[in-house]
Write an enzyme that holds these catalytic residues in place. Sequence first.
Site, mmCIF file in Angstrom:
data_model
loop_
_atom_site.group_PDB
_atom_site.id
_atom_site.type_symbol
_atom_site.label_atom_id
_atom_site.label_comp_id
_atom_site.label_asym_id
_atom_site.label_seq_id
_atom_site.Cartn_x
_atom_site.Cartn_y
_atom_site.Cartn_z
ATOM 1 N N PHE A 1 -2.931 -5.109 -7.897
ATOM 2 C CA PHE A 1 -3.751 -6.345 -7.960
ATOM 3 C C PHE A 1 -3.101 -7.497 -8.071
ATOM 4 C CE2 PHE A 1 -6.367 -2.406 -8.321
ATOM 5 C CZ PHE A 1 -7.139 -2.317 -7.124
ATOM 6 N N HIS A 2 -2.190 -8.038 -7.119
ATOM 7 C CA HIS A 2 -1.896 -9.255 -7.374
ATOM 8 C C HIS A 2 -2.450 -10.320 -6.820
ATOM 9 C CE1 HIS A 2 0.340 -9.313 -3.748
ATOM 10 N NE2 HIS A 2 0.609 -8.109 -4.084
ATOM 11 N N ALA A 3 -2.302 -11.443 -6.798
ATOM 12 C CA ALA A 3 -3.188 -12.716 -6.128
ATOM 13 C C ALA A 3 -3.748 -12.628 -4.776
ATOM 14 C CB ALA A 3 -2.609 -14.036 -6.376
#
Length: 87
Positions: free
Chosen positions: A14-16
Amino acid sequence: MISKTIALHADDFFHARPAAKIAAAAKPFVSVIMIVQGTSVADSKDSLSLMRLGHPDGASIDLMADGPDEQAALEAVSNAIQNEFSL
């Protein structure tokens, strides 16, 4: 309340960008939609909360929705996750 389990690939995290897209998919709904990974819980409408889940390392996540539009909300968030992580 309804729930669904999704298995993630080892390289999904879950990155940006995916967090923002998942949050955008969740925001139109009245229902509360939570994502649970291990002992961590994230509000699917909050991209920072999602990013705190970090790297699940191929683990499963549980989606839980509660509210008047829970079925549609759960489906929308599930689809957003599948689109972002190519499940």
